[in-house]
Motif scaffolding. Structure first.
Motif, mmCIF file in Angstrom:
data_model
loop_
_atom_site.group_PDB
_atom_site.id
_atom_site.type_symbol
_atom_site.label_atom_id
_atom_site.label_comp_id
_atom_site.label_asym_id
_atom_site.label_seq_id
_atom_site.Cartn_x
_atom_site.Cartn_y
_atom_site.Cartn_z
ATOM 1 N N VAL A 81 0.777 -1.063 0.001
ATOM 2 C CA VAL A 81 0.037 -0.044 0.001
ATOM 3 C C VAL A 81 0.733 1.202 -0.001
ATOM 4 N N THR A 82 0.683 2.160 -0.800
ATOM 5 C CA THR A 82 1.481 3.534 -0.964
ATOM 6 C C THR A 82 0.655 4.289 -2.039
ATOM 7 N N GLU A 107 -3.279 10.092 2.295
ATOM 8 C CA GLU A 107 -4.447 9.743 1.526
ATOM 9 C C GLU A 107 -4.640 8.379 1.524
ATOM 10 N N PRO A 108 -4.315 7.653 2.830
ATOM 11 C CA PRO A 108 -4.491 6.197 2.853
ATOM 12 C C PRO A 108 -5.672 5.565 2.374
ATOM 13 N N HIS A 109 -6.632 6.297 2.256
ATOM 14 C CA HIS A 109 -7.949 5.683 1.775
ATOM 15 C C HIS A 109 -7.843 5.364 0.330
ATOM 16 N N LEU A 110 -7.088 6.203 -0.346
ATOM 17 C CA LEU A 110 -6.964 6.109 -2.149
ATOM 18 C C LEU A 110 -5.970 4.995 -2.204
ATOM 19 N N TRP A 111 -4.905 4.903 -1.352
ATOM 20 C CA TRP A 111 -4.130 4.103 -1.557
ATOM 21 C C TRP A 111 -4.647 2.623 -1.315
ATOM 22 N N VAL A 112 -5.494 2.494 -0.541
ATOM 23 C CA VAL A 112 -6.162 1.303 -0.242
ATOM 24 C C VAL A 112 -6.940 0.874 -1.290
ATOM 25 N N HIS A 145 8.215 3.411 2.669
ATOM 26 C CA HIS A 145 6.832 4.183 3.131
ATOM 27 C C HIS A 145 5.999 3.290 4.101
ATOM 28 N N SER A 146 6.306 3.952 5.426
ATOM 29 C CA SER A 146 5.489 3.606 6.432
ATOM 30 C C SER A 146 4.280 4.379 6.616
ATOM 31 N N ILE A 147 3.229 3.758 7.187
ATOM 32 C CA ILE A 147 1.999 4.332 7.205
ATOM 33 C C ILE A 147 1.517 4.516 8.428
ATOM 34 N N LEU A 148 1.467 3.333 9.397
ATOM 35 C CA LEU A 148 1.236 3.786 10.924
ATOM 36 C C LEU A 148 2.672 3.853 11.691
ATOM 37 N N THR A 149 2.668 4.886 12.208
ATOM 38 C CA THR A 149 3.978 5.434 12.873
ATOM 39 C C THR A 149 4.149 5.371 14.314
ATOM 40 N N ASN A 150 2.901 5.217 15.043
ATOM 41 C CA ASN A 150 2.744 5.587 16.306
ATOM 42 C C ASN A 150 2.641 6.974 16.568
ATOM 43 N N GLY A 151 2.379 7.668 15.817
ATOM 44 C CA GLY A 151 2.442 9.268 15.716
ATOM 45 C C GLY A 151 0.778 9.921 16.198
ATOM 46 N N ASP A 152 0.809 11.002 16.039
ATOM 47 C CA ASP A 152 -0.596 11.742 16.271
ATOM 48 C C ASP A 152 -1.447 11.518 15.347
ATOM 49 N N ASN A 153 -1.258 11.065 14.168
ATOM 50 C CA ASN A 153 -1.841 10.921 12.994
ATOM 51 C C ASN A 153 -2.440 9.330 12.955
ATOM 52 N N ASP A 154 -2.046 8.593 13.681
ATOM 53 C CA ASP A 154 -2.355 7.144 13.369
ATOM 54 C C ASP A 154 -3.828 6.858 13.639
ATOM 55 N N GLU A 179 1.715 -3.165 9.036
ATOM 56 C CA GLU A 179 2.772 -2.166 9.078
ATOM 57 C C GLU A 179 4.257 -2.832 9.277
ATOM 58 N N LEU A 180 5.144 -2.691 8.414
ATOM 59 C CA LEU A 180 6.216 -3.623 8.468
ATOM 60 C C LEU A 180 7.515 -2.685 8.811
ATOM 61 N N SER A 181 7.249 -1.323 9.266
ATOM 62 C CA SER A 181 8.552 -0.541 9.571
ATOM 63 C C SER A 181 8.980 -0.969 10.737
ATOM 64 N N ASN A 182 10.318 -0.739 10.939
ATOM 65 C CA ASN A 182 11.177 -1.287 12.328
ATOM 66 C C ASN A 182 10.456 -0.475 13.630
#
Length: 285
Positions: A81-82, A107-112, A145-154, A179-182
């Motif tokens: 997804v990107t 725009e994660p909804h459009l990537w999905v 391209h990480s999408i879920l980053t444990n940030g404010d926008n998650d 989410e596969l980021s480290n």
């Protein structure tokens, strides 16, 4: 219910793929690293939920995996997804040893939506190849391209991932995102039984950012970094000193176009905030 574990495919079980390749229908003999990790995450999650799947090691392509759950065959197809615009940028990746600052509309909804459209047309083939009674889509982040980053926008990002599953008609019974980021390895279900359609309206959400637009900034570079050979010595690198060239990507949503003129401002790294200015760009249809 059968019991099994997700394992790397044994070399002696590639006969099905080899047979199809000889007939002119190329099929891979193994998963990508991202697929292997995502499938392992799905296996573990289902197991913790009391539904441990049995895995067929002879299936690695079209679909990417086959699970036996409660005596039923489930075709599992994987897909990254990107943003399509980010993919195009990476495809024409600039010269070596250059650093680029990329501003990407969030725009994660459009990537999905794009990922579902790409795979939904192949569902009949996946089910026919395996005799499956249903098909699941296992989405995952890309290596850059990480999408879920444990940030404010998650929180809003998770909602938008589910919004994307309702933007196009499809025949997947369940859809997952890994989410596969480290920094944040996590698997969530974004479509399926018990997953309600979100009431979030994208245009109303964007309006809350006025005059900004939801976005993230990434650094990309094919730069080679060599480790300092001296014991106890460390090499510090400031990406800004490598002449990072700012790149502003446009949204996938055709209703919006972003004004990136501020990126040419030489003082943008001197405490100046990055501001988006956008206007409605209604499509002709």
């Amino acid at each position: 219910m059968g019991v099994g574990k997700i394992l790397l495919r044994p070399q002696e079980t590639v006969s099905r793929a080899e047979s199809n390749q000889q007939q002119g229908d190329f099929m891979r003999k193994q998963w990508t690293k991202a697929e292997r990790i995502s499938l392992s995450m799905l296996d573990r999650l289902l197991t913790t939920q009391g539904t441990r799947p049995m895995y067929c090691p002879d299936i690695v392509d079209s679909p990417d995996a086959l699970f036996l759950i409660g005596g039923e065959k489930v075709a599992i197809e994987c897909r990254y997804v990107t943003s399509e615009n980010l993919m195009k940028f990476m495809g024409r990746f600039p010269k070596k040893d250059s650093v680029y600052e990329v501003v990407l509309p969030r725009e994660p909804h459009l990537w999905v939506k794009d990922a579902i459209e790409d795979k939904n047309r192949k569902i009949e083939k996946y089910m026919a190849n395996t005799g499956s009674t249903e098909a699941w889509l296992l989405l995952h982040s890309s290596p850059y391209h990480s999408i879920l980053t444990n940030g404010d926008n998650d929180t809003i990002t998770r909602t938008l991932l589910t919004v994307g599953t309702y933007l196009v008609k499809h025949h997947f019974t369940r859809i997952w995102f890994a989410e596969l980021s480290n920094s944040s390895s996590e698997l969530i279900e974004i479509f399926g039984p018990g997953i309600a359609k979100p009431s979030l309206d994208w245009d109303e959400y964007v309006a809350t950012f006025t005059p900004d637009y939801p976005h993230d900034t990434y650094w990309f570079s094919p730069t080679t970094v060599q480790e300092n050979d001296e014991v106890g010595k460390h090499t510090n690198i400031n990406l800004n000193n490598l002449g990072g060239k700012p790149i502003g990507l446009q949204p996938l949503d055709p209703k919006y176009k972003l004004d990136y003129s501020y990126l040419s401002d030489p003082e943008r790294h001197a405490g100046k905030s990055l501001t988006y200015r956008f206007y409605d760009n209604k499509p002709d249809y």
